[in-house]
Design an enzyme around this catalytic site. Structure first.
Site, PDB file in Angstrom:
ATOM      1  N   ASP A   1       1.348  -1.247  -0.431  1.00  0.00           N
ATOM      2  CA  ASP A   1       0.007   0.153  -0.358  1.00  0.00           C
ATOM      3  C   ASP A   1       0.881   1.175   0.274  1.00  0.00           C
ATOM      4  OD1 ASP A   1      -2.841   1.008   0.265  1.00  0.00           O
ATOM      5  OD2 ASP A   1      -1.471   2.346   2.167  1.00  0.00           O
TER       6      ASP A   1
ATOM      7  N   GLU B   1      -1.540  -1.430  -6.040  1.00  0.00           N
ATOM      8  CA  GLU B   1      -3.017  -0.910  -6.584  1.00  0.00           C
ATOM      9  C   GLU B   1      -2.582  -0.334  -8.145  1.00  0.00           C
ATOM     10  OE1 GLU B   1      -5.750   0.632  -2.359  1.00  0.00           O
ATOM     11  OE2 GLU B   1      -3.637   1.732  -3.121  1.00  0.00           O
TER      12      GLU B   1
ATOM     13  N   CYS C   1     -12.597  -4.337   6.079  1.00  0.00           N
ATOM     14  CA  CYS C   1     -12.070  -4.713   7.213  1.00  0.00           C
ATOM     15  C   CYS C   1     -11.360  -6.270   6.456  1.00  0.00           C
ATOM     16  CB  CYS C   1     -13.013  -4.697   7.872  1.00  0.00           C
ATOM     17  SG  CYS C   1     -12.244  -6.214   9.618  1.00  0.00           S
TER      18      CYS C   1
ATOM     19  N   CYS D   1     -12.997  -8.866   8.519  1.00  0.00           N
ATOM     20  CA  CYS D   1     -14.692  -9.582   8.406  1.00  0.00           C
ATOM     21  C   CYS D   1     -15.126  -9.546   7.277  1.00  0.00           C
ATOM     22  CB  CYS D   1     -15.929  -9.270   9.421  1.00  0.00           C
ATOM     23  SG  CYS D   1     -15.802  -7.307   9.403  1.00  0.00           S
TER      24      CYS D   1
ATOM     25  N   CYS E   1     -12.391  -1.479  13.016  1.00  0.00           N
ATOM     26  CA  CYS E   1     -13.669  -2.034  11.923  1.00  0.00           C
ATOM     27  C   CYS E   1     -15.396  -1.690  13.036  1.00  0.00           C
ATOM     28  CB  CYS E   1     -13.973  -3.747  12.063  1.00  0.00           C
ATOM     29  SG  CYS E   1     -15.184  -4.021  10.716  1.00  0.00           S
TER      30      CYS E   1
ATOM     31  N   CYS F   1     -16.594  -5.740  13.961  1.00  0.00           N
ATOM     32  CA  CYS F   1     -16.529  -6.774  14.357  1.00  0.00           C
ATOM     33  C   CYS F   1     -15.124  -6.246  15.431  1.00  0.00           C
ATOM     34  CB  CYS F   1     -15.004  -7.896  13.665  1.00  0.00           C
ATOM     35  SG  CYS F   1     -13.681  -7.558  12.617  1.00  0.00           S
TER      36      CYS F   1
ATOM     37  N   ASP G   1      -2.835   1.649   6.525  1.00  0.00           N
ATOM     38  CA  ASP G   1      -2.489   1.366   6.069  1.00  0.00           C
ATOM     39  C   ASP G   1      -1.871  -0.137   5.261  1.00  0.00           C
ATOM     40  OD1 ASP G   1      -1.485   3.536   4.667  1.00  0.00           O
ATOM     41  OD2 ASP G   1      -0.347   4.255   5.534  1.00  0.00           O
TER      42      ASP G   1
END
Length: 380
Positions: free
Chosen positions: A187, A267, A325, A328, A343, A346, A353
């Site tokens: 990232d 990305e 997340c 989950c 999150c 959860c 990052d």
């Protein structure tokens, strides 16, 4: 990020006054052919070098009889590549590359040059003999790293103020056999240069301080507005560019040296610049940061350093990687609060990052699994 791997080596070249004058004339003719080809590509919305050659070759040979036929072919391919690169880097201004090039540049291929040891021969104007030049020795590190290289092209860029030039020698190198290993998600950020899915990071607070200093110097010089201030602005810009290139090279090397990896995932940020347009909800400060973010350069450096080690580089969809997340799968903008990720479903907590890097890794694994079923790549 596929194709034949190449490496470039830049060397100085001393010319006699007669040689400099002759190659300056040759560069002027070459650039005029290049400009005609760019105009054709823009008008016909085509970057097909074969089609451009069929349409323009004979007319350009008649207009510029002083040029060797191969230089006309080289200029046509050079122009098609320039338009293709322009369209890729300026999606909103496609087919609008200016059909003029001031920099005296000539591209030589295997038909117009030769290299034996340190003796380089370059073709010249029609009816004149090839010119011979004794090059400096190839650096030892280049010899050791690429012993099986083969010269592909030479680009000559003349200095208009004195009889010197810069040579860029482009070599083909054999492809490295792919290695098997883990998938590493990376990232890229504007505070930490990158964080990966295995906890590695490259922080650069010193880089940010240096860039803020350069920004302050630019504002000061722009307020002065004198000739010397403009010259100083150009020098500062070149110095900052070299500094950022060095930082990106070091960061890319650290990524490629990660032990046990077979795939590196990034990305696909080619459309991130749209966030920097005026009229969007993005603030001015963030627009400036996005415009100055050298993510493409770091990805490019990491790609070729990884390829040299047999590591595959893949690009994944960046949508919601920072809001999802990794534990989950819940996606919500409120999950992220600057550098923290908590999150809302959860309760999973992590560095934002690092969580994004894990999502990038998982998307790459999913993509590789799908293409494996089609027989395209091998899953690590």
């Amino acid at each position: 990020m596929s194709g034949t791997p190449t490496r470039a080596l830049v060397m100085p070249l001393a010319l006699s006054p007669d040689q400099h004058a002759m190659y300056s004339r040759l560069a002027d003719l070459y650039n005029r052919v290049w400009g005609s080809a760019v105009s054709w590509c823009d008008a016909n919305h085509s970057v097909n070098a074969v089609a451009a050659q069929k349409a323009l070759y004979y007319s350009l040979r008649a207009r510029f009889p002083q040029l060797l036929a191969q230089f006309v072919c080289n200029a046509l391919r050079d122009a098609a590549g320039a338009v293709r690169s322009w369209n890729s880097n300026h999606p909103k201004r496609r087919w609008s590359l200016k059909a003029s090039r001031r920099k005296p540049t000539i591209r030589f291929d295997l038909r117009t040059m030769g290299l034996r040891g340190n003796l380089l021969t370059l073709s010249s104007m029609h009816g004149l003999k090839r010119q011979r030049f004794l090059l400096p020795s190839i650096p030892a590190w280049f010899d050791e790293r690429y012993p099986e290289r083969r010269l592909q092209t030479v680009t000559l860029v003349l200095d208009p103020t004195n009889p010197t030039a810069r040579l860029t020698l482009t070599f083909r190198i054999p492809k490295t056999e792919p290695v098997e290993g883990r998938v590493l998600g990376v990232d890229l950020g504007m505070h930490a240069l990158y964080k990966d899915s295995e906890g590695g990071e490259y922080r650069y607070p010193q880089v940010q301080r240096v860039r803020r200093r350069y920004a302050y110097d630019r504002r000061t010089l722009q307020e002065k507005g004198t000739r010397s201030a403009h010259r100083r602005l150009k020098a500062i810009g070149r110095r900052e560019e070299r500094f950022i290139r060095d930082v990106d090279h070091r960061a890319a090397k650290r990524l490629a040296d990660t032990p046990g990896i077979g795939v590196m995932a990034f990305e696909d940020l080619t459309r991130i610049r749209r966030l920097a347009r005026k009229g969007t909800r993005t603030g001015r400060r963030r627009r400036n940061m996005l415009n100055q973010w050298p993510f493409s350069q770091l990805q490019e450096f990491a790609a070729y350093k990884a390829a040299a080690k047999g590591i595959q580089v893949v690009m994944v969809d960046p949508a919601y990687t920072s809001q999802r997340c990794n534990r989950c799968g819940y996606v919500d903008k409120g999950n992220r609060d600057r550098a923290r990720f908590d999150c809302l479903r959860c309760g999973h907590s992590d560095d934002a990052d690092h969580n994004a890097a894990l999502n990038i890794r998982d998307r790459a694994i999913q993509s590789l699994g799908q293409t494996q079923g089609q027989g395209a790549v091998n899953h690590p």
